[in-house]
Design a protein around this motif. Structure first.
Motif, PDB file in Angstrom:
ATOM      1  N   ILE A  74      -7.960  -1.677   1.215  1.00  0.00           N
ATOM      2  CA  ILE A  74      -7.626  -0.708   0.517  1.00  0.00           C
ATOM      3  C   ILE A  74      -8.501   0.874   1.717  1.00  0.00           C
ATOM      4  N   GLY A  75      -7.310   1.847   1.946  1.00  0.00           N
ATOM      5  CA  GLY A  75      -7.905   2.831   2.650  1.00  0.00           C
ATOM      6  C   GLY A  75      -6.498   3.969   3.234  1.00  0.00           C
ATOM      7  N   GLU A  76      -6.475   4.349   4.966  1.00  0.00           N
ATOM      8  CA  GLU A  76      -5.850   5.208   5.257  1.00  0.00           C
ATOM      9  C   GLU A  76      -4.186   4.691   4.573  1.00  0.00           C
ATOM     10  N   HIS A  77      -3.180   3.678   4.922  1.00  0.00           N
ATOM     11  CA  HIS A  77      -2.515   3.030   4.274  1.00  0.00           C
ATOM     12  C   HIS A  77      -2.785   2.691   2.915  1.00  0.00           C
ATOM     13  N   GLY A  78      -2.875   3.591   1.937  1.00  0.00           N
ATOM     14  CA  GLY A  78      -2.828   2.758   0.990  1.00  0.00           C
ATOM     15  C   GLY A  78      -3.339   0.329   0.407  1.00  0.00           C
ATOM     16  N   VAL A  79      -2.860   0.266  -0.669  1.00  0.00           N
ATOM     17  CA  VAL A  79      -3.202  -0.648  -1.083  1.00  0.00           C
ATOM     18  C   VAL A  79      -2.702  -1.303  -0.242  1.00  0.00           C
ATOM     19  N   MET A  80      -3.176  -1.969   0.624  1.00  0.00           N
ATOM     20  CA  MET A  80      -2.437  -3.241   1.345  1.00  0.00           C
ATOM     21  C   MET A  80      -2.615  -4.977   0.632  1.00  0.00           C
ATOM     22  N   ARG A  81      -1.575  -5.727   0.887  1.00  0.00           N
ATOM     23  CA  ARG A  81      -2.017  -7.455   0.887  1.00  0.00           C
ATOM     24  C   ARG A  81      -1.729  -8.197   2.102  1.00  0.00           C
ATOM     25  N   TYR A  82      -3.168  -8.514   1.968  1.00  0.00           N
ATOM     26  CA  TYR A  82      -3.629  -8.940   3.259  1.00  0.00           C
ATOM     27  C   TYR A  82      -2.849 -10.459   3.582  1.00  0.00           C
ATOM     28  N   ALA A  83      -1.611 -10.618   4.669  1.00  0.00           N
ATOM     29  CA  ALA A  83      -1.519 -12.418   5.194  1.00  0.00           C
ATOM     30  C   ALA A  83      -2.262 -13.058   4.725  1.00  0.00           C
ATOM     31  N   ASP A  84      -2.034 -14.640   4.857  1.00  0.00           N
ATOM     32  CA  ASP A  84      -1.979 -15.812   4.008  1.00  0.00           C
ATOM     33  C   ASP A  84      -3.297 -16.212   5.559  1.00  0.00           C
ATOM     34  N   GLY A  85      -4.518 -16.070   5.633  1.00  0.00           N
ATOM     35  CA  GLY A  85      -5.310 -16.877   6.262  1.00  0.00           C
ATOM     36  C   GLY A  85      -6.054 -17.621   6.336  1.00  0.00           C
ATOM     37  N   PRO A  86      -6.624 -18.396   7.545  1.00  0.00           N
ATOM     38  CA  PRO A  86      -7.566 -19.101   6.409  1.00  0.00           C
ATOM     39  C   PRO A  86      -8.982 -19.257   5.998  1.00  0.00           C
ATOM     40  N   LEU A  87      -9.974 -19.313   5.300  1.00  0.00           N
ATOM     41  CA  LEU A  87     -11.796 -19.326   5.098  1.00  0.00           C
ATOM     42  C   LEU A  87     -11.933 -18.673   5.930  1.00  0.00           C
ATOM     43  N   LEU A  88     -12.660 -18.132   5.740  1.00  0.00           N
ATOM     44  CA  LEU A  88     -13.861 -16.792   6.787  1.00  0.00           C
ATOM     45  C   LEU A  88     -14.481 -18.200   7.269  1.00  0.00           C
ATOM     46  N   ALA A  89     -14.601 -19.529   6.206  1.00  0.00           N
ATOM     47  CA  ALA A  89     -15.828 -19.992   7.270  1.00  0.00           C
ATOM     48  C   ALA A  89     -15.174 -20.555   8.346  1.00  0.00           C
ATOM     49  N   ASP A  90     -14.058 -21.206   8.475  1.00  0.00           N
ATOM     50  CA  ASP A  90     -13.397 -21.433   9.249  1.00  0.00           C
ATOM     51  C   ASP A  90     -12.665 -20.869   9.946  1.00  0.00           C
TER      52      ASP A  90
ATOM     53  N   LEU B 287     -17.354   9.592   8.929  1.00  0.00           N
ATOM     54  CA  LEU B 287     -16.346   8.760   9.703  1.00  0.00           C
ATOM     55  C   LEU B 287     -15.005   8.494   9.939  1.00  0.00           C
ATOM     56  N   THR B 288     -13.996   8.428  10.936  1.00  0.00           N
ATOM     57  CA  THR B 288     -12.722   8.620   9.955  1.00  0.00           C
ATOM     58  C   THR B 288     -11.886   7.768   9.821  1.00  0.00           C
ATOM     59  N   PRO B 289     -10.724   8.619   8.768  1.00  0.00           N
ATOM     60  CA  PRO B 289      -9.733   7.594   7.683  1.00  0.00           C
ATOM     61  C   PRO B 289      -9.759   5.993   8.068  1.00  0.00           C
ATOM     62  N   ASP B 290      -9.522   6.312   9.849  1.00  0.00           N
ATOM     63  CA  ASP B 290      -8.702   4.845  10.218  1.00  0.00           C
ATOM     64  C   ASP B 290     -10.129   3.866  10.767  1.00  0.00           C
ATOM     65  N   ASP B 291     -11.144   4.289  10.208  1.00  0.00           N
ATOM     66  CA  ASP B 291     -13.060   3.525  10.588  1.00  0.00           C
ATOM     67  C   ASP B 291     -13.305   3.092   9.181  1.00  0.00           C
ATOM     68  N   VAL B 292     -12.926   3.180   7.543  1.00  0.00           N
ATOM     69  CA  VAL B 292     -13.109   3.184   6.297  1.00  0.00           C
ATOM     70  C   VAL B 292     -12.587   2.101   5.809  1.00  0.00           C
ATOM     71  N   ARG B 293     -12.923   1.351   5.226  1.00  0.00           N
ATOM     72  CA  ARG B 293     -11.828   0.705   4.440  1.00  0.00           C
ATOM     73  C   ARG B 293     -13.013   0.103   3.004  1.00  0.00           C
ATOM     74  N   ILE B 294     -11.933  -0.532   2.462  1.00  0.00           N
ATOM     75  CA  ILE B 294     -12.685  -0.853   0.976  1.00  0.00           C
ATOM     76  C   ILE B 294     -11.637  -2.133   0.636  1.00  0.00           C
ATOM     77  N   VAL B 295     -12.247  -3.540   0.785  1.00  0.00           N
ATOM     78  CA  VAL B 295     -11.946  -5.242   0.745  1.00  0.00           C
ATOM     79  C   VAL B 295     -11.790  -5.545  -0.336  1.00  0.00           C
ATOM     80  N   VAL B 296     -11.379  -6.597  -1.126  1.00  0.00           N
ATOM     81  CA  VAL B 296     -10.718  -7.468  -1.894  1.00  0.00           C
ATOM     82  C   VAL B 296     -11.311  -9.230  -1.494  1.00  0.00           C
ATOM     83  N   LEU B 297     -12.105  -9.457  -1.736  1.00  0.00           N
ATOM     84  CA  LEU B 297     -12.650 -11.331  -1.365  1.00  0.00           C
ATOM     85  C   LEU B 297     -12.326 -12.078  -2.019  1.00  0.00           C
TER      86      LEU B 297
END
Length: 266
Positions: free
Chosen positions: A223-239, A168-178
């Motif tokens: 976390i991915g090819e751009h290093g560690v990033m913070r998500y912008a505030d968003g709604p709950l995933l259920a929403d 898989l390419t770097p652009d297609d792989v991530r680690i996500v903290v939830l």
């Protein structure tokens, strides 16, 4: 060890993956670059369809930089063992290469599923406190396989590297903290993009779930090819995924509760 034994281990050890091991790191204290439009990753580029901005400092970034330093040595070990498996002195490296080889022999979703299944079975769930005597220890793949156990970020890191080595390419792989908005605590998963859709590879299940179908979690860091990033505030995933709407006041209350609980070890 059979699948049923590991299934019981997962059920018994699910709380070991609540990322209490992120506890000493104040997630709210992570600092991002100024939110200039040019520094934001496009909304469609990341899992969960949310924009994210790079972190320039903070405990989470430091943890990932530490893993990257470990990976430098492990990549040399993997290269040596891949070139001479009979002479390889690292059983963990051989096990990791076998997982990658099995994945390479498959295509598409089956390739991702092979890595998710194999790593879930190769690592038993155990907290950092029980295994290392301290919380919040991030371990590279060969170290995790050598120990035979780890918590959720250890699974996610191993899958992240295995996916990359499987093609898989770097652009297609991530680690996500939830953030778990029901029970509190944080959880880490690997994510892989296939045919334009992000699939989550979770140590708590064999089945891979598309990001749009994840429930009751709020993505906080990626976390991915751009290093560690913070998500912008968003709604709950259920929403986001179209389940029963939640009133804005309730969403705000849950978000505030999640933020407060991130200040203390779970």
């Amino acid at each position: 060890m059979g699948l049923s034994v590991y299934a019981r281990a997962w059920r018994a050890g699910i709380i070991a993956c609540g990322l209490a091991w992120f506890g000493p790191v104040d997630l709210r204290a992570e600092t991002a670059e100024p939110s200039a439009p040019a520094e934001l990753i496009q909304q469609s580029a990341e899992p969960f369809g949310l924009a994210a901005s790079p972190l320039q400092s903070g405990g989470l970034r430091d943890k990932w930089l530490g893993v990257q330093r470990q990976l430098d040595d492990e990549m040399v070990q993997l290269a040596l063992c891949e070139g001479d498996r009979d002479g390889c002195v690292s059983p963990a490296a051989l096990k990791f290469l076998d997982i990658v080889d099995a994945a390479r022999s498959r295509e598409g979703r089956a390739r991702l599923g092979e890595i998710n299944r194999a790593i879930n079975l190769a690592i038993r769930p155990i907290s950092d406190l029980a295994q290392h005597g301290q919380v919040d220890v991030w371990t590279s793949p060969l170290a995790t396989l050598a120990l035979g156990g780890g918590d959720c970020e250890d699974y996610a890191i191993a899958k992240f590297i295995a996916l990359r080595r499987a093609g898989l390419t770097p652009d297609d792989v991530r680690i996500v903290v939830l953030r778990d908005t029901i029970h509190g605590g944080d959880h880490a998963v690997a994510a892989a993009r296939l045919d334009g859709h992000w699939l989550t590879l979770d140590n708590r299940r064999m089945a891979m779930v598309e990001d749009a179908d994840v429930r009751n979690f709020r993505p906080t860091f990626v976390i991915g090819e751009h290093g560690v990033m913070r998500y912008a505030d968003g709604p709950l995933l259920a929403d986001i995924s179209g389940s029963t709407p939640v009133a804005p006041l309730v969403v705000s209350s849950l978000a505030a509760s999640a933020d407060r609980s991130s200040e203390r070890a779970d």
